[in-house]
Each structure stands twice: as C-alpha cells, then as structure tokens.
Design an enzyme around this catalytic site. Structure first.
Site, PDB file in Angstrom:
ATOM      1  N   ASP A  59       1.063  -1.224   0.007  1.00 25.00           N
ATOM      2  CA  ASP A  59       0.144   0.156   0.107  1.00 25.00           C
ATOM      3  C   ASP A  59       0.741   1.006   0.399  1.00 25.00           C
ATOM      4  O   ASP A  59       1.467   1.238   0.469  1.00 25.00           O
ATOM      5  CB  ASP A  59      -1.031  -0.191   1.181  1.00 25.00           C
ATOM      6  N   ILE A  60       0.225   2.402  -0.764  1.00 21.67           N
ATOM      7  CA  ILE A  60       1.576   3.517  -0.510  1.00 21.67           C
ATOM      8  C   ILE A  60       1.408   4.604   0.283  1.00 21.67           C
ATOM      9  O   ILE A  60       2.138   4.922  -0.042  1.00 21.67           O
ATOM     10  CB  ILE A  60       1.523   4.413  -1.816  1.00 21.67           C
ATOM     11  N   ASN A 105     -12.725  -2.998   2.007  1.00 19.15           N
ATOM     12  CA  ASN A 105     -13.727  -2.158   2.649  1.00 19.15           C
ATOM     13  C   ASN A 105     -14.362  -2.137   1.734  1.00 19.15           C
ATOM     14  O   ASN A 105     -14.128  -2.695   0.569  1.00 19.15           O
ATOM     15  CB  ASN A 105     -12.343  -1.113   2.669  1.00 19.15           C
ATOM     16  N   VAL A 136     -10.579   3.015  -4.210  1.00 22.03           N
ATOM     17  CA  VAL A 136     -10.698   2.387  -5.180  1.00 22.03           C
ATOM     18  C   VAL A 136     -11.959   1.164  -5.585  1.00 22.03           C
ATOM     19  O   VAL A 136     -12.033   0.083  -4.788  1.00 22.03           O
ATOM     20  CB  VAL A 136      -9.392   1.741  -5.204  1.00 22.03           C
ATOM     21  N   HIS A 187     -10.317  -5.466  -3.613  1.00 24.12           N
ATOM     22  CA  HIS A 187      -8.905  -5.703  -2.729  1.00 24.12           C
ATOM     23  C   HIS A 187      -8.910  -5.735  -1.196  1.00 24.12           C
ATOM     24  O   HIS A 187      -9.500  -5.455  -0.889  1.00 24.12           O
ATOM     25  CB  HIS A 187      -8.176  -4.508  -3.053  1.00 24.12           C
ATOM     26  N   HIS A 224      -7.075  -5.885   1.832  1.00 23.84           N
ATOM     27  CA  HIS A 224      -6.178  -5.002   3.036  1.00 23.84           C
ATOM     28  C   HIS A 224      -5.615  -6.405   3.711  1.00 23.84           C
ATOM     29  O   HIS A 224      -6.532  -6.501   4.688  1.00 23.84           O
ATOM     30  CB  HIS A 224      -6.331  -4.423   4.221  1.00 23.84           C
TER      31      HIS A 224
HETATM   32  P1  5GP Z   1     -10.089   1.316  -0.162  1.00 27.57           P
HETATM   33  O1  5GP Z   1     -10.191   2.742   0.604  1.00 27.57           O
HETATM   34  O2  5GP Z   1     -10.320   1.397  -1.195  1.00 27.57           O
HETATM   35  O3  5GP Z   1     -10.088   0.390   0.809  1.00 27.57           O
HETATM   36  O4  5GP Z   1      -7.743   1.435   0.120  1.00 27.57           O
HETATM   37  C1  5GP Z   1      -7.320   1.494  -1.316  1.00 27.57           C
HETATM   38  C2  5GP Z   1      -5.596   1.670  -1.133  1.00 27.57           C
HETATM   39  O5  5GP Z   1      -5.199   1.787  -2.048  1.00 27.57           O
HETATM   40  C3  5GP Z   1      -5.599   2.678  -0.170  1.00 27.57           C
HETATM   41  O6  5GP Z   1      -4.922   2.060   1.064  1.00 27.57           O
HETATM   42  C4  5GP Z   1      -4.670   3.878  -0.887  1.00 27.57           C
HETATM   43  O7  5GP Z   1      -3.718   4.284   0.182  1.00 27.57           O
HETATM   44  C5  5GP Z   1      -3.964   2.582  -2.049  1.00 27.57           C
HETATM   45  N1  5GP Z   1      -3.224   3.317  -2.945  1.00 27.57           N
HETATM   46  C6  5GP Z   1      -4.012   4.232  -3.943  1.00 27.57           C
HETATM   47  N2  5GP Z   1      -3.456   4.088  -5.185  1.00 27.57           N
HETATM   48  C7  5GP Z   1      -2.178   3.603  -4.708  1.00 27.57           C
HETATM   49  C8  5GP Z   1      -1.277   3.041  -5.498  1.00 27.57           C
HETATM   50  O8  5GP Z   1      -1.020   4.072  -6.660  1.00 27.57           O
HETATM   51  N3  5GP Z   1      -0.032   2.093  -5.264  1.00 27.57           N
HETATM   52  C9  5GP Z   1      -0.031   1.821  -4.328  1.00 27.57           C
HETATM   53  N4  5GP Z   1       0.524   0.882  -4.099  1.00 27.57           N
HETATM   54  N5  5GP Z   1      -1.848   2.275  -3.196  1.00 27.57           N
HETATM   55  C10 5GP Z   1      -1.964   2.650  -3.553  1.00 27.57           C
END
Ligand code: 5GP
Length: 113
Positions: free
Chosen positions: A31-32, A88, A97, A101, A103
């Site tokens: 995760d970034i 999520n 996103v 996915h 986590h």
């Molecule tokens: P969500 O909030 O949808 O459950 O998780 C999306 C995750 O994707 C977030 O924790 C966010 O930090 C990660 N993320 C978003 N853009 C990128 C990216 O470009 N690269 C990586 N490695 N992670 C990303």
C-alpha cells in the site's frame, strides 16, 4: 466501458508499483499509504467494483485471495504475531478504489475495534 482502476494501471505498468506477488488471477502490491508496518493489497486481475458485485462464480477467486494473503503473511513473517484482513466496501466502509482488494495489515499491535 468504465475507466481503468488505479490497480489495473499498476498491472498494465502505466503506474509504477512493485508487484510483490502475481499469478494468473491475482497480484499483490504494498500500500502506498501504509496504515501498519506491513500493509499489502491482494487484488484480483478480474475487475469487480465492490464486494457487493461478487458472484457465485467468484467463489474460488475470493478463496484464492485469502490463501494468497495467508502465504504473504508467512513471507512477511507476521503469521505468528498476527494480522488483519479487511475488505472496505463503499463509502461508510472507507472504500476509495472501486476494484476489490483485500488489505493485509500487521507487523505491529493493531488498534482494537
Ligand atoms: P480502499 O480505501 O479502497 O479500501 O483502499 C485503497 C488503498 O489503495 C488505499 O489504502 C491506498 O493507500 C491504496 N492506493 C491508492 N493508490 C495507490 C497506488 O497508486 N499505489 C499503491 N501501491 N497503493 C495505492
């Protein structure tokens, strides 16, 4: 046709991110913006927007994602100390996103809820 997700762009090498695991159905990245010392994302290559759209035919895929998470937990040596798997979903769930996915969080004591 909907626009590509950020994860699809990573898979297509349009956005830089180290792919730490890949098979024919699933890949994984770090995760970034990590929320824990170890924070990995396990992502299906198939685009499914949210867990609400998972179908019966995706049962094996979802099961395989959990198995990949388990193996990565072992590889990152957090299988014994412990970890959390999180999906999520939509706005109240904090999904940002819209390409499902899983986590994988660990490497430290996680906040209880
Ligand atoms: P969500 O909030 O949808 O459950 O998780 C999306 C995750 O994707 C977030 O924790 C966010 O930090 C990660 N993320 C978003 N853009 C990128 C990216 O470009 N690269 C990586 N490695 N992670 C990303």
């Amino acid at each position: 046709m909907q626009e590509k997700s950020i994860f699809q762009m990573i898979l297509d090498k349009e956005i830089e991110s180290e792919i730490i695991y890949e098979d024919d159905q699933i890949f994984s990245i770090k995760d970034i913006n990590p929320a824990a010392k170890v924070h990995l994302l396990i992502i299906p290559k198939k685009r499914i927007n949210t867990i609400n759209e998972v179908k019966n035919e995706d049962k094996d895929l979802i099961g395989s994602m959990v198995l990949v998470a388990k193996e990565l937990a072992k590889k990152y040596e957090i299988d014994q100390s412990g970890y959390r798997l999180v999906w999520n979903t939509n706005s109240d769930g904090g999904q940002t996103v819209f390409h499902i996915h899983l986590h994988l969080l660990g490497g430290e004591k996680l906040r209880e809820f």
